[in-house]
Design a protein around this motif. Structure first.
Motif, PDB file in Angstrom:
ATOM      1  N   ASP A  23       0.831  -1.200   0.000  1.00 44.39           N
ATOM      2  CA  ASP A  23       0.000   0.000   0.000  1.00 44.39           C
ATOM      3  C   ASP A  23       0.870   1.256   0.000  1.00 44.39           C
ATOM      4  O   ASP A  23       0.589   2.215  -0.724  1.00 44.39           O
ATOM      5  CB  ASP A  23      -0.942  -0.021   1.200  1.00 44.39           C
ATOM      6  N   ALA A  24       1.934   1.256   0.791  1.00 45.88           N
ATOM      7  CA  ALA A  24       2.833   2.407   0.845  1.00 45.88           C
ATOM      8  C   ALA A  24       3.523   2.622  -0.506  1.00 45.88           C
ATOM      9  O   ALA A  24       3.763   3.765  -0.910  1.00 45.88           O
ATOM     10  CB  ALA A  24       3.864   2.220   1.950  1.00 45.88           C
ATOM     11  N   LEU A  25       3.811   1.537  -1.199  1.00 43.04           N
ATOM     12  CA  LEU A  25       4.436   1.656  -2.517  1.00 43.04           C
ATOM     13  C   LEU A  25       3.523   2.354  -3.516  1.00 43.04           C
ATOM     14  O   LEU A  25       3.987   2.956  -4.471  1.00 43.04           O
ATOM     15  CB  LEU A  25       4.859   0.285  -3.043  1.00 43.04           C
ATOM     16  N   ARG A  26       2.214   2.293  -3.287  1.00 40.85           N
ATOM     17  CA  ARG A  26       1.269   2.986  -4.166  1.00 40.85           C
ATOM     18  C   ARG A  26       1.478   4.504  -4.137  1.00 40.85           C
ATOM     19  O   ARG A  26       1.153   5.193  -5.098  1.00 40.85           O
ATOM     20  CB  ARG A  26      -0.170   2.657  -3.781  1.00 40.85           C
ATOM     21  N   SER A  27       2.019   5.012  -3.039  1.00 42.04           N
ATOM     22  CA  SER A  27       2.289   6.443  -2.962  1.00 42.04           C
ATOM     23  C   SER A  27       3.580   6.815  -3.691  1.00 42.04           C
ATOM     24  O   SER A  27       3.820   7.985  -3.962  1.00 42.04           O
ATOM     25  CB  SER A  27       2.368   6.896  -1.507  1.00 42.04           C
ATOM     26  N   VAL A  28       4.394   5.814  -3.993  1.00 40.61           N
ATOM     27  CA  VAL A  28       5.675   6.042  -4.642  1.00 40.61           C
ATOM     28  C   VAL A  28       5.622   5.698  -6.129  1.00 40.61           C
ATOM     29  O   VAL A  28       6.171   6.408  -6.960  1.00 40.61           O
ATOM     30  CB  VAL A  28       6.788   5.212  -3.954  1.00 40.61           C
ATOM     31  N   LEU A  29       4.943   4.616  -6.451  1.00 44.80           N
ATOM     32  CA  LEU A  29       4.864   4.133  -7.830  1.00 44.80           C
ATOM     33  C   LEU A  29       3.462   4.333  -8.386  1.00 44.80           C
ATOM     34  O   LEU A  29       2.493   4.345  -7.628  1.00 44.80           O
ATOM     35  CB  LEU A  29       5.192   2.638  -7.868  1.00 44.80           C
ATOM     36  N   LEU A  34       3.161  -0.930 -10.537  1.00 49.30           N
ATOM     37  CA  LEU A  34       2.833  -1.973  -9.570  1.00 49.30           C
ATOM     38  C   LEU A  34       2.251  -3.202 -10.257  1.00 49.30           C
ATOM     39  O   LEU A  34       2.516  -4.330  -9.842  1.00 49.30           O
ATOM     40  CB  LEU A  34       1.864  -1.453  -8.513  1.00 49.30           C
ATOM     41  N   GLU A  35       1.470  -2.996 -11.297  1.00 48.42           N
ATOM     42  CA  GLU A  35       0.905  -4.128 -12.023  1.00 48.42           C
ATOM     43  C   GLU A  35       1.974  -4.866 -12.811  1.00 48.42           C
ATOM     44  O   GLU A  35       1.909  -6.080 -12.968  1.00 48.42           O
ATOM     45  CB  GLU A  35      -0.210  -3.649 -12.958  1.00 48.42           C
ATOM     46  N   ALA A  36       2.985  -4.157 -13.309  1.00 48.84           N
ATOM     47  CA  ALA A  36       4.047  -4.764 -14.103  1.00 48.84           C
ATOM     48  C   ALA A  36       4.964  -5.638 -13.253  1.00 48.84           C
ATOM     49  O   ALA A  36       5.523  -6.617 -13.743  1.00 48.84           O
ATOM     50  CB  ALA A  36       4.858  -3.682 -14.808  1.00 48.84           C
ATOM     51  N   THR A  37       5.109  -5.304 -11.994  1.00 51.99           N
ATOM     52  CA  THR A  37       5.985  -6.064 -11.097  1.00 51.99           C
ATOM     53  C   THR A  37       5.212  -6.387  -9.831  1.00 51.99           C
ATOM     54  O   THR A  37       5.064  -5.533  -8.955  1.00 51.99           O
ATOM     55  CB  THR A  37       7.242  -5.245 -10.723  1.00 51.99           C
ATOM     56  N   PRO A  38       4.717  -7.616  -9.717  1.00 56.61           N
ATOM     57  CA  PRO A  38       4.002  -7.985  -8.488  1.00 56.61           C
ATOM     58  C   PRO A  38       4.927  -7.848  -7.268  1.00 56.61           C
ATOM     59  O   PRO A  38       6.116  -8.149  -7.349  1.00 56.61           O
ATOM     60  CB  PRO A  38       3.622  -9.447  -8.720  1.00 56.61           C
ATOM     61  N   ILE A  39       4.365  -7.384  -6.185  1.00 55.23           N
ATOM     62  CA  ILE A  39       5.134  -7.209  -4.958  1.00 55.23           C
ATOM     63  C   ILE A  39       5.102  -8.518  -4.168  1.00 55.23           C
ATOM     64  O   ILE A  39       4.050  -8.948  -3.707  1.00 55.23           O
ATOM     65  CB  ILE A  39       4.576  -6.060  -4.097  1.00 55.23           C
ATOM     66  N   THR A  40       6.270  -9.138  -4.054  1.00 50.98           N
ATOM     67  CA  THR A  40       6.433 -10.354  -3.264  1.00 50.98           C
ATOM     68  C   THR A  40       7.589 -10.126  -2.297  1.00 50.98           C
ATOM     69  O   THR A  40       8.266  -9.095  -2.367  1.00 50.98           O
ATOM     70  CB  THR A  40       6.759 -11.568  -4.162  1.00 50.98           C
ATOM     71  N   LEU A  41       7.839 -11.093  -1.454  1.00 51.74           N
ATOM     72  CA  LEU A  41       8.963 -10.975  -0.517  1.00 51.74           C
ATOM     73  C   LEU A  41      10.301 -10.915  -1.244  1.00 51.74           C
ATOM     74  O   LEU A  41      11.274 -10.379  -0.734  1.00 51.74           O
ATOM     75  CB  LEU A  41       8.941 -12.133   0.483  1.00 51.74           C
ATOM     76  N   VAL A  46      15.280  -1.572  -5.740  1.00 51.40           N
ATOM     77  CA  VAL A  46      16.031  -0.867  -6.770  1.00 51.40           C
ATOM     78  C   VAL A  46      16.025  -1.658  -8.078  1.00 51.40           C
ATOM     79  O   VAL A  46      15.673  -1.127  -9.126  1.00 51.40           O
ATOM     80  CB  VAL A  46      17.483  -0.584  -6.301  1.00 51.40           C
ATOM     81  N   GLU A  47      16.387  -2.909  -8.012  1.00 48.21           N
ATOM     82  CA  GLU A  47      16.543  -3.701  -9.229  1.00 48.21           C
ATOM     83  C   GLU A  47      15.219  -4.032  -9.914  1.00 48.21           C
ATOM     84  O   GLU A  47      15.152  -4.045 -11.139  1.00 48.21           O
ATOM     85  CB  GLU A  47      17.322  -4.974  -8.917  1.00 48.21           C
ATOM     86  N   ASP A  48      14.171  -4.321  -9.155  1.00 45.73           N
ATOM     87  CA  ASP A  48      12.887  -4.715  -9.756  1.00 45.73           C
ATOM     88  C   ASP A  48      11.918  -3.545  -9.917  1.00 45.73           C
ATOM     89  O   ASP A  48      11.177  -3.481 -10.895  1.00 45.73           O
ATOM     90  CB  ASP A  48      12.219  -5.810  -8.921  1.00 45.73           C
ATOM     91  N   LEU A  49      11.912  -2.634  -8.941  1.00 40.71           N
ATOM     92  CA  LEU A  49      10.944  -1.532  -8.951  1.00 40.71           C
ATOM     93  C   LEU A  49      11.549  -0.209  -9.407  1.00 40.71           C
ATOM     94  O   LEU A  49      10.841   0.782  -9.535  1.00 40.71           O
ATOM     95  CB  LEU A  49      10.327  -1.366  -7.559  1.00 40.71           C
ATOM     96  N   ASP A  50      12.855  -0.191  -9.623  1.00 38.18           N
ATOM     97  CA  ASP A  50      13.560   1.019 -10.068  1.00 38.18           C
ATOM     98  C   ASP A  50      13.386   2.198  -9.116  1.00 38.18           C
ATOM     99  O   ASP A  50      13.334   3.352  -9.548  1.00 38.18           O
ATOM    100  CB  ASP A  50      13.124   1.428 -11.477  1.00 38.18           C
ATOM    101  N   LEU A  51      13.283   1.920  -7.819  1.00 37.95           N
ATOM    102  CA  LEU A  51      13.179   3.008  -6.850  1.00 37.95           C
ATOM    103  C   LEU A  51      14.525   3.704  -6.729  1.00 37.95           C
ATOM    104  O   LEU A  51      15.581   3.070  -6.749  1.00 37.95           O
ATOM    105  CB  LEU A  51      12.767   2.472  -5.478  1.00 37.95           C
TER     106      LEU A  51
END
Length: 102
Positions: A23-29, A34-41, A46-51
């Motif tokens: 949910d917090a990532l929704r404020s960043v991305l 978020l749909e392109a990269t499912p959030i898992t453990l 940086v590498e997957d979400l390009d933060l």
């Protein structure tokens, strides 16, 4: 919308922490990211979400609103080497938060 900080007596499991983090990532991305990269453990910030570093600051601010002073994100990030921050996964943050809330 940001959720209020959880009461200190409320039990928080790793599934709830993962949901809070997502949910917090929704404020960043945006939703498309978020749909392109499912959030898992295993998802890496940086590498997957390009933060970028500023995105991590925004993310930790969002999480601080949820958990208050019970979780010291600045201390957590300060304890990491640059290579560890670059490889940081969602699971590592979930584990850290879980440990701080016990």
């Amino acid at each position: 919308m940001t959720s209020p900080a959880r009461p200190t007596t409320a039990p928080v499991d790793e599934t709830t922490i993962l949901a809070d983090l997502t949910d917090a990532l929704r404020s960043v991305l945006d939703d498309a990211e978020l749909e392109a990269t499912p959030i898992t453990l295993e998802t890496r910030f940086v590498e997957d979400l390009d933060l970028e570093s500023i995105d991590l600051v925004t993310l930790t601010s969002e999480l601080r609103q949820r958990y208050g002073d019970r979780v010291d994100f600045p201390a957590f990030f300060a304890s990491l080497e640059l290579s560890e921050i670059i490889g940081l996964s969602v699971g590592q943050v979930v584990t850290y938060v879980s440990g701080q809330l016990r």
